[in-house]
Design an enzyme around this catalytic site. Structure first.
Site, PDB file in Angstrom:
ATOM      1  N   LYS A  56       0.872  -1.168   0.000  1.00  0.00           N
ATOM      2  CA  LYS A  56       0.000   0.000   0.000  1.00  0.00           C
ATOM      3  C   LYS A  56       0.910   1.218   0.000  1.00  0.00           C
ATOM      4  O   LYS A  56       1.415   1.647   1.035  1.00  0.00           O
ATOM      5  CB  LYS A  56      -0.906   0.004   1.228  1.00  0.00           C
ATOM      6  CG  LYS A  56      -2.220   0.791   1.076  1.00  0.00           C
ATOM      7  CD  LYS A  56      -2.034   2.270   0.873  1.00  0.00           C
ATOM      8  CE  LYS A  56      -1.669   2.979   2.168  1.00  0.00           C
ATOM      9  NZ  LYS A  56      -1.561   4.482   1.980  1.00  0.00           N
TER      10      LYS A  56
ATOM     11  N   GLU B 270       8.451   0.991  11.793  1.00  0.00           N
ATOM     12  CA  GLU B 270       9.559   1.951  11.735  1.00  0.00           C
ATOM     13  C   GLU B 270       8.913   3.317  11.675  1.00  0.00           C
ATOM     14  O   GLU B 270       8.320   3.690  10.667  1.00  0.00           O
ATOM     15  CB  GLU B 270      10.446   1.686  10.519  1.00  0.00           C
ATOM     16  CG  GLU B 270      11.796   2.395  10.603  1.00  0.00           C
ATOM     17  CD  GLU B 270      11.826   3.716   9.851  1.00  0.00           C
ATOM     18  OE1 GLU B 270      11.633   4.771  10.525  1.00  0.00           O
ATOM     19  OE2 GLU B 270      12.008   3.720   8.635  1.00  0.00           O
TER      20      GLU B 270
ATOM     21  N   SER C 185       4.309   7.481  10.497  1.00  0.00           N
ATOM     22  CA  SER C 185       4.192   8.243  11.739  1.00  0.00           C
ATOM     23  C   SER C 185       3.881   7.352  12.930  1.00  0.00           C
ATOM     24  O   SER C 185       3.296   6.269  12.795  1.00  0.00           O
ATOM     25  CB  SER C 185       3.087   9.295  11.604  1.00  0.00           C
ATOM     26  OG  SER C 185       1.810   8.691  11.631  1.00  0.00           O
TER      27      SER C 185
ATOM     28  N   GLU D  82       8.869  16.151  16.208  1.00  0.00           N
ATOM     29  CA  GLU D  82       9.399  15.834  14.891  1.00  0.00           C
ATOM     30  C   GLU D  82       8.824  16.825  13.881  1.00  0.00           C
ATOM     31  O   GLU D  82       7.645  16.773  13.547  1.00  0.00           O
ATOM     32  CB  GLU D  82       9.046  14.404  14.481  1.00  0.00           C
ATOM     33  CG  GLU D  82       9.702  14.011  13.160  1.00  0.00           C
ATOM     34  CD  GLU D  82       9.370  12.596  12.728  1.00  0.00           C
ATOM     35  OE1 GLU D  82      10.214  11.971  12.077  1.00  0.00           O
ATOM     36  OE2 GLU D  82       8.253  12.133  13.034  1.00  0.00           O
TER      37      GLU D  82
ATOM     38  N   THR E 243       0.027   6.787  13.443  1.00  0.00           N
ATOM     39  CA  THR E 243      -0.545   5.749  12.579  1.00  0.00           C
ATOM     40  C   THR E 243      -0.081   4.370  13.021  1.00  0.00           C
ATOM     41  O   THR E 243      -0.848   3.398  12.964  1.00  0.00           O
ATOM     42  CB  THR E 243      -0.149   5.996  11.111  1.00  0.00           C
ATOM     43  OG1 THR E 243      -0.623   7.284  10.715  1.00  0.00           O
ATOM     44  CG2 THR E 243      -0.741   4.939  10.196  1.00  0.00           C
TER      45      THR E 243
ATOM     46  N   CYS F 250      12.996  10.299   8.415  1.00  0.00           N
ATOM     47  CA  CYS F 250      12.857   9.833   9.802  1.00  0.00           C
ATOM     48  C   CYS F 250      14.163   9.894  10.580  1.00  0.00           C
ATOM     49  O   CYS F 250      14.154  10.115  11.794  1.00  0.00           O
ATOM     50  CB  CYS F 250      12.313   8.404   9.813  1.00  0.00           C
ATOM     51  SG  CYS F 250      10.608   8.263   9.263  1.00  0.00           S
TER      52      CYS F 250
END
Length: 465
Positions: free
Chosen positions: A155, A231, A209, A366, A212, A267
């Site tokens: 996805k 991750e 994120s 972040e 999520t 990230c």
């Protein structure tokens, strides 16, 4: 879904979102394809050969793949050509070639028993990808998941599906059976959520994120307890000890790459610079000058180093964060503003914030944009305290030539990866994964990546007289 180029707001195309009902249809078909054995039943070397053919086809279409990612994600084309695409091709090849290097284990037990373990694929697996490294992250999942024999459903991020779709077509051309690699475009709340809750999916890997990631864990727990690998976000420190300037230009190049690669939408971005007080002023002067010299421009320009941020929501959030940081006492040493580069795109100047107090919101949030903070420290203990004063623990960099000091810092920092004398995530031979709210559940890369996509079975054979 309408795909928009972040560089200028132009429409790239329209992609149909995969509905929950369609997700179920695809996972059902993937289960049937897996159980047929057309892929999982092949000898490992035949699967490896097909993946190597896929890598060769990706190499043939490297320019197209780079263009797709550059247009979808607003990434500088040079970054895609020299970094993302070659690393994706390398990932597919590495996992294909590593496939037959795995072994099971035998257990020491009675002489009338043979006990051993082997690893088997889950069957139907899924990966939900981020928009910032569309092809590279897809390859990290495709390589090990397909190598061990799974059917894999990708996805892609709703903003950047096209390189994954092209790789899916190349997989068919490479001789990978139809249905083994499926790409289902869609949004996270619709298509991604359906995959996270699907009863056919045995293992799911997510890069994105932290918020999520929590939703995915909840869906997995409430459905079939599928294996989830995460991750997630990061707030990585770059720690400069008092001898860091001995690295010369290597230090400055590494700091700039850590801070501003992909416009800081990364990230592992080294968004917190922690510098020893003895060299603080010199570092700030050279670093801000280098940041201001970076060319901000259209991603299609080979000279561009900093492209647009992904969309209006991100731009507004980044600018609001800078405003809040200055209200909290930070000083803008460079950037801090939006630049009118191309109409329809949102371009933010590389931003350096100094005089940032410990515990300020900017040091823990972040930003996911071209914004870094600079803080000074006196002792190793103070540096470690500052480095660990966040909820994240993905990566860190330590700049010193003194091995003893490097080990003290590396072992004291709460992160899944610490690079010394560089900004690096390591090559494919080493694991990659986060601590704390940066994720868990296994390791990307290295031989350990195979463990994300396979499960261990014990076989106990009893001898009878």
């Amino acid at each position: 879904m309408t795909l928009t180029n972040p560089a200028d707001g132009s429409v790239l195309g329209v992609v149909e979102e995969t509905s929950p009902a369609e997700v179920f249809e695809h996972t059902t078909a993937a289960r049937d394809t897996y159980r047929s054995g057309v892929w999982s039943g092949l000898p490992p070397r035949e699967r490896a050969a097909a993946l190597l053919r896929l890598a060769t086809l990706m190499e043939r279409d490297a320019q197209l793949l780079a263009t797709l990612d550059s247009e979808d994600a607003g990434k500088p084309i040079t970054e895609c050509i020299t970094g993302d695409v070659p690393s994706a091709i390398e990932s597919i090849r590495w996992f294909a070639e590593a496939l037959d290097k795995r072994y099971g284990r035998t257990s020491t037990t009675g002489r009338d028993v043979l006990a051993f373990t082997e690893r088997e694929p889950y069957g139907v697996t899924a990966a939900i990808l981020p928009w910032n490294y569309p092809l590279a992250m897809a390859a990290w999942k495709i390589g090990p998941a397909l190598a061990v024999g799974n059917a894999l459903i990708l996805k892609p991020a709703d903003a950047s599906p096209r390189s994954a779709q092209h790789v899916s077509a190349l997989a068919t051309e490479a001789g990978i059976p139809d249905g083994i690699l499926r790409v289902l475009p869609g949004t996270g709340p619709v298509t991604g959520a359906a995959l996270a809750a699907d009863l056919h999916v045995g293992a799911l890997s997510f890069t994105g994120s932290t918020a999520t990631g929590r939703n995915i864990l909840t869906a997995a727990a409430q459905s079939n307890l599928k294996r989830v690998s995460l991750e997630l976000g990061g707030k990585s420190p770059q720690i400069l000890l008092d001898d860091a300037l001995d690295f010369g230009d290597t230090l400055l190049d590494g700091m700039i790459e850590a801070a501003f690669l992909t416009a800081g939408q990364n990230c592992t971005a080294g968004s917190r610079i922690l510098v020893h007080e003895r060299i603080h002023d010199q570092v700030v002067a050279s670093f801000t000058a280098a940041a201001e010299a970076l060319q901000v421009g259209h991603p299609a320009d080979p000279k561009t180093k900093i492209g647009p941020v992904i969309n209006d929501i991100a731009a507004d959030r980044i600018l609001a964060t800078i405003t809040q940081a200055t209200a909290d006492g930070a000083t803008i040493a460079a950037g801090g503003r939006e630049i009118p580069v191309v109409a329809g795109g949102r371009y933010i100047a590389p931003t350096v914030l100094t005089d940032v107090r410990a515990g300020a919101a900017i040091t823990r949030t972040e930003v996911f944009g071209p914004v870094v903070t600079v803080q000074r420290f006196r002792t190793h203990e103070e540096a470690i305290t500052l480095a660990n004063d966040v909820d994240y623990g993905l990566a860190a960099s330590v700049w010193t030539r003194r091995l003893d000091d490097a080990l003290v810092l590396a072992r004291g920092i709460e992160a899944g990866l610490v690079s010394v004398g560089s900004y690096s995530e390591g090559d494919l031979t080493v694991p990659f994964g986060g601590w704390k709210q940066s994720g868990y559940g296994g390791a990307e890369k290295s031989l350990r990546a195979f463990d994300q996509w396979s499960r261990e079975k014990t076989i106990w054979i009893q001898q009878h007289p």
